[in-house]
Each structure stands twice: as C-alpha cells, then as structure tokens.
Motif scaffolding. Structure first.
Motif, PDB file in Angstrom:
ATOM      1  N   THR A  46       0.855  -1.183   0.000  1.00 27.23           N
ATOM      2  CA  THR A  46       0.000   0.000   0.000  1.00 27.23           C
ATOM      3  C   THR A  46       0.894   1.237   0.000  1.00 27.23           C
ATOM      4  N   GLY A  47       0.393   2.326  -0.569  1.00 29.68           N
ATOM      5  CA  GLY A  47       1.201   3.550  -0.634  1.00 29.68           C
ATOM      6  C   GLY A  47       2.357   3.448  -1.615  1.00 29.68           C
ATOM      7  N   ALA A  48       2.221   2.582  -2.620  1.00 24.18           N
ATOM      8  CA  ALA A  48       3.328   2.334  -3.553  1.00 24.18           C
ATOM      9  C   ALA A  48       3.637   3.518  -4.447  1.00 24.18           C
ATOM     10  N   THR A  49       2.672   4.417  -4.646  1.00 22.60           N
ATOM     11  CA  THR A  49       2.928   5.587  -5.494  1.00 22.60           C
ATOM     12  C   THR A  49       3.487   6.757  -4.690  1.00 22.60           C
ATOM     13  N   GLY A  50       3.640   6.573  -3.377  1.00 21.84           N
ATOM     14  CA  GLY A  50       4.232   7.607  -2.529  1.00 21.84           C
ATOM     15  C   GLY A  50       5.748   7.511  -2.521  1.00 21.84           C
ATOM     16  N   PHE A  51       6.387   8.413  -1.790  1.00 21.13           N
ATOM     17  CA  PHE A  51       7.850   8.513  -1.763  1.00 21.13           C
ATOM     18  C   PHE A  51       8.500   7.208  -1.311  1.00 21.13           C
ATOM     19  N   MET A  52       8.156   6.738  -0.121  1.00 15.51           N
ATOM     20  CA  MET A  52       8.764   5.510   0.390  1.00 15.51           C
ATOM     21  C   MET A  52       8.307   4.293  -0.393  1.00 15.51           C
ATOM     22  N   GLY A  53       7.034   4.290  -0.825  1.00 14.01           N
ATOM     23  CA  GLY A  53       6.512   3.147  -1.569  1.00 14.01           C
ATOM     24  C   GLY A  53       7.249   2.917  -2.868  1.00 14.01           C
ATOM     25  N   LYS A  54       7.557   3.996  -3.578  1.00 11.31           N
ATOM     26  CA  LYS A  54       8.298   3.860  -4.844  1.00 11.31           C
ATOM     27  C   LYS A  54       9.681   3.260  -4.620  1.00 11.31           C
ATOM     28  N   VAL A  55      10.351   3.710  -3.553  1.00  8.26           N
ATOM     29  CA  VAL A  55      11.695   3.178  -3.253  1.00  8.26           C
ATOM     30  C   VAL A  55      11.603   1.703  -2.884  1.00  8.26           C
ATOM     31  N   LEU A  56      10.552   1.321  -2.164  1.00  7.99           N
ATOM     32  CA  LEU A  56      10.344  -0.086  -1.809  1.00  7.99           C
ATOM     33  C   LEU A  56      10.133  -0.946  -3.048  1.00  7.99           C
ATOM     34  N   VAL A  57       9.299  -0.477  -3.965  1.00 13.58           N
ATOM     35  CA  VAL A  57       9.038  -1.214  -5.211  1.00 13.58           C
ATOM     36  C   VAL A  57      10.335  -1.387  -5.998  1.00 13.58           C
ATOM     37  N   GLU A  58      11.086  -0.298  -6.154  1.00 14.01           N
ATOM     38  CA  GLU A  58      12.330  -0.352  -6.941  1.00 14.01           C
ATOM     39  C   GLU A  58      13.342  -1.311  -6.318  1.00 14.01           C
ATOM     40  N   LYS A  59      13.499  -1.227  -4.996  1.00 17.51           N
ATOM     41  CA  LYS A  59      14.487  -2.057  -4.306  1.00 17.51           C
ATOM     42  C   LYS A  59      14.117  -3.537  -4.388  1.00 17.51           C
ATOM     43  N   LEU A  60      12.851  -3.837  -4.216  1.00 20.18           N
ATOM     44  CA  LEU A  60      12.407  -5.233  -4.304  1.00 20.18           C
ATOM     45  C   LEU A  60      12.693  -5.816  -5.680  1.00 20.18           C
ATOM     46  N   LEU A  61      12.374  -5.050  -6.727  1.00 16.35           N
ATOM     47  CA  LEU A  61      12.573  -5.539  -8.093  1.00 16.35           C
ATOM     48  C   LEU A  61      14.055  -5.676  -8.430  1.00 16.35           C
ATOM     49  N   ARG A  62      14.867  -4.756  -7.918  1.00 12.15           N
ATOM     50  CA  ARG A  62      16.288  -4.755  -8.287  1.00 12.15           C
ATOM     51  C   ARG A  62      17.107  -5.750  -7.470  1.00 12.15           C
ATOM     52  N   SER A  63      16.875  -5.801  -6.155  1.00 11.73           N
ATOM     53  CA  SER A  63      17.701  -6.657  -5.294  1.00 11.73           C
ATOM     54  C   SER A  63      17.099  -8.039  -5.050  1.00 11.73           C
TER      55      SER A  63
END
Length: 510
Positions: A16-33
């Motif tokens: 939840t909150g994936a389009t917010g500041f922290m949410g975007k970083v979480l999505v990117e980090k999960l996909l990359r690492s």
C-alpha cells in the motif's frame, strides 16, 4: 537459512502507498535486489482526470527506475495495480480482486498514510487507523500470508523523551473514537493532548490496532524518524517531494527562508529513505522466517547511533547551495537558526516580511500579481509545524535493529545496508541538496555557472542597497541633529586616534 533475496524469490507481495515517496523506493528495491520476486500487487487510488493505469505508468517513468530499465526493460510486468480507495468500506477493492489477493499474497507492506501534520483528525483517523484495520481484516483472509509489516513513525510516542521498541498503551481506545467520528473535530486539541498534531496521534493508535492482531498474524512495525533523500540506492540524493526537510532546504537555497526557530544543539534525526526500505525488507524476511511470538518494533533512527545536529545541518546546507546554487534565487542563501522566539520574530519581520512587501510593491507597480507575501505566509505555516521536532531531542532504543543486523549474512548486510554508523553526514547533506535541485526542481547541473552569476548579481544589489541605506540614515538622522553629529565626530576622532597610535607603535617597533 535462505538469504533475504532468496526468501522473496517466488513470493507475491502486496504494497500500500506504492505511489508515494517511500513506496516507490520499496518497489524499486524489491525488483532490483530480489529479481526472482514473483509479483508486486500495489493498491492504487484513481485520481480525478487520471486513471489507475496512468498513475502506475507515470510512476514507472520516474528517474528512480532508471537502473531497473537498464537491467530489465520488462520489469513493469511484475507490477500489478489493484484499484482501491483506503477511506471506503472494504478499501473499495472489488470482490474479484479480493479473491485474487487472498489466494496468492505472501507478505504485506503497509506504507500508505497521510503524513500531513495539520490533517483534520477525522480524515487522519480514516486513513491511518480505519484503513489499517480493514487491511488487517483482509490480511487475515490471505491463505498464504507469512508476514505483515506496518510502517509507523518514530514520533508516534513523541510525548515521551525515551522511546523503547515497544508498543505503548494508546491515548484512547480507537474503537471509541471511530464510533464518534462525526463529533471529534470539536474536541481535537483535548484529544491529542501533549502530542503536537493529528499525524503522531493517529499513528500511535494505528500501532495499537496492529498489535491487537499479533496472535493471528506475524507482525513487524518499522518506526522511521524524519525520512530524507536516498543515501546510496539506487543513487545518492534522490528525492521527489517538498515534504519535511526537503522544502526547508529548497526555501533556504532559494534565499526565501532566512530564519528558522530550532535548537542548534538538538539532534536532527534524519534517516535516508533507502536505509528505511532496507530495514523494512530485512524485517519482512525475519518476521516470515522466524515468526516472533509478539510483534517486533524497529526504531529506525540515527540520533542515538550517529547523531547530527540542526546547527550542523544549517552550515552544510548553506555551504552546499553556495557551491551549487539553485536557479533564479530570490536572495543569496543565508539562513539563521535560533531558539529564541523574540529574535526569530525580529528576523521574520526584517528578513521575510519587509522584503516580501517591497517585492510585492514592485510587482504591483509593474502590473503583475503580488505573490511573495503569500509565499512567505505558507512558508511560516510549514515551518511552525516543524518547530516541535527541531527544538528538542529524543532517545530511541535500537536493540531490535541491531539484533536484525546481526542475523543477516555479510552479503545481505551489503545488499540491504541499514547500518547508519557508516553514514557520512556532510557528504549526505551535499547530495541531498543537489538532489532537491535535480529531482524536485528539475534543474540542470550544467546551468550552475549562470546560477552563480545570478548570486553575484544579488550580492552586488545587496551592497548597493546597504550603501544607499547608510547614506539615507546619515541624511535623515545625523545631518539634522547636532547631538548625532557630535557623537559621529567623536567616534570618527576616536578611530583616527587609534589608527595614529597603531601606526606610531608600528614605527617604534620597526
């Protein structure tokens, strides 16, 4: 035992909150690492004039995902948007999507919240407490759920000076507040008591709501302090909003903010966003694998481990913006921090309101709409909301964060680094300021020479103005008063005698 990345392989994650500041970083980090993660389901609220798909598409275009685009151009295929509205019954998730989520989700990251300090209590309760309750109800239906991670705030219990990694009793039973939702606006000040705003108040209630489900779900709670730009990942200095310190830094860099009420010696408990996300993912792994009997709380702060003070921040922000100035600054960067209320009010009058009135007068005379006083009024309101946090210190226990770090393999400690002892503050603040210039204001670094030239122009204007002001004072006050002239001549004579004595002493010494 599986590494963090190995644990997330094949897992379906709800954010939840994936389009917010922290949410975007979480999505990117999960996909990359964690490249083997199966799917990321993100709850998205359609906005007026913008569909759910458009919002997700815009998020993917963000510079934050540049590294992902290079490594895996098809990364967006793992992101599955789910239409949702957190303030509506059942989160407004369709029955088909509910069935889909309950059948496949393995881990939930609840990042969504309103972070506005002046949010009306009713709306803050709906977003921060009631939405959390409904998400927990949905989580209990998930057949393969292994962990539920809730993002709170280190300031949920800011009415205490020492804050342990425990969930404190709530200020009031959330159920009672929710039952009287239509009447609470009238008694908001009495309800929030010694907490500074509705944000910290409702986040404390949300923690209690989450704790009530610890017998049914594997729960972890992350408490970040003041979340700032990225430290290392995916690159230094990424920030995409004006919230918190970012807006203050930009206002200071533009020369608009000249004074701020804060304690120079108080710890500025900034925490880089990538540190918070790395800790969050590690906590998700630990919660799912070890299944603690009670909800574990992680205070994600820097003050007790690697402290940095508001006075130091002020120095480094000003230095950075003088080296890398923002375009079309209103004045040269030169902010002053003081803890004295009267001194702060004096500087607001002299350095904020008086220049704003002059500039607005100039705009009126040139046929333009005045705007500076309105900008300063908004700035003063924003700064006043931060004063509570910039004027005092807290002590946070971080035993659980240290325990979690000790559970990681050496490789995971590098990949999911949340060891803030390694953080170099001057370098971080420099990158933070550059990040506001590049990513928030979208300014080109190649224009820095022109921005420096503009600062020199502002300096010359200031010198000219000060010279004219001295001449004006001379003409009005000194030239028209015999007593003032006598004092002036006495001061000049004294200076002359001192210089004569100094020259004579130098001659005798030689």
């Amino acid at each position: 035992m599986a590494s963090v990345a190995e644990y997330y392989a094949g897992k379906s994650v709800l954010i939840t909150g994936a389009t917010g500041f922290m949410g975007k970083v979480l999505v990117e980090k999960l996909l990359r690492s964690c490249p083997e993660v199966k799917a990321l389901y993100i709850l998205v609220r359609p906005k007026a004039g913008q569909s759910m798909q458009q919002r997700v598409s815009d998020m993917m275009k963000c510079k934050l995902f540049d590294r992902m685009r290079e490594d895996n151009p098809d990364f967006h295929q793992k992101i599955i948007p789910i239409s949702s509205e957190l303030t509506q019954p059942g989160l407004a998730i369709s029955p088909e999507d509910v069935e889909r989520l309950t059948a496949c989700i393995n881990i939930v990251f609840h990042c969504a919240a309103t972070i506005r300090f002046d949010e009306p209590l009713k709306h803050a309760l709906q977003l921060n407490v009631m939405a959390t309750q409904q998400l927990l109800s949905l989580a209990q239906q998930m057949q393969h759920l292994e962990a539920f991670i809730h993002i709170s705030t280190a300031y949920a219990n800011c009415n205490r000076k020492h804050i342990d990694e425990v969930i404190y009793p709530p200020p009031v039973e959330p159920k009672k507040l929710i039952e009287s939702l239509d009447f609470i606006e009238y008694i908001t000040p009495r309800l929030i008591g010694d907490r500074p705003n509705t944000y910290t108040y409702t986040k404390a209630l949300a923690e209690y709501v989450v704790q009530q489900e610890q017998d049914k779900l594997n729960i972890g709670i992350i408490r970040p302090s003041i979340v700032g730009a990225s430290w290392q990942e995916p690159f230094s200095g990424w920030i995409d909003n004006f919230n918190g310190p970012s807006g203050v830094f930009i206002a200071a860099g533009k020369g608009i903010l000249r004074t701020m009420r804060a304690n120079n010696d108080a710890v500025a408990d900034l925490i880089p966003v990538d540190v918070v996300i790395n800790l969050t993912l590690a906590a998700g792994w630990y919660t799912a694998v070890h299944r603690p009997k009670a909800a574990l709380v992680y205070n994600c702060t820097t003050g007790g481990i690697n402290p940095f003070h508001w006075g130091e921040i002020e120095h480094h922000v000003m230095s950075s913006f003088k080296r890398n100035p923002l375009e079309q600054a209103f004045r040269r960067p030169n902010a002053n921090i003081t803890s004295n209320y009267l001194i702060n009010q004096y500087w607001i009058l002299v350095s904020h309101k008086f220049p704003a009135l002059i500039y607005d007068l100039f705009l009126r005379l040139s046929g333009q709409k005045p705007q500076m006083m309105r900008i300063f009024n908004r700035l003063h309101k924003a700064i006043s909301l931060l004063e509570y946090f910039s004027s005092q210190d807290w002590e946070w226990n971080s035993d659980n964060m240290n325990m979690l770090m000790s559970q990681l393999t050496p490789e995971d400690r590098k990949t999911f680094n949340f060891d803030v002892r390694q953080l170099n503050w001057p370098e971080y603040i420099e990158n933070y300021c550059i990040g506001t210039k590049k990513y928030v204001l979208n300014e080109d670094m190649s224009d820095i020479p022109a921005a420096r030239q503009h600062l020199r122009k502002l300096r010359n204007i200031r010198y000219t103005f000060n010279t004219l002001l001295v001449i004006f004072i001379w003409r009005v006050f000194i030239a028209r008063s015999q007593m003032a002239r006598n004092i002036w001549y006495f001061v000049v004579s004294l200076c002359f005698k001192f210089l004569s004595y100094f020259r004579a002493s130098s001659t005798l010494t030689n």
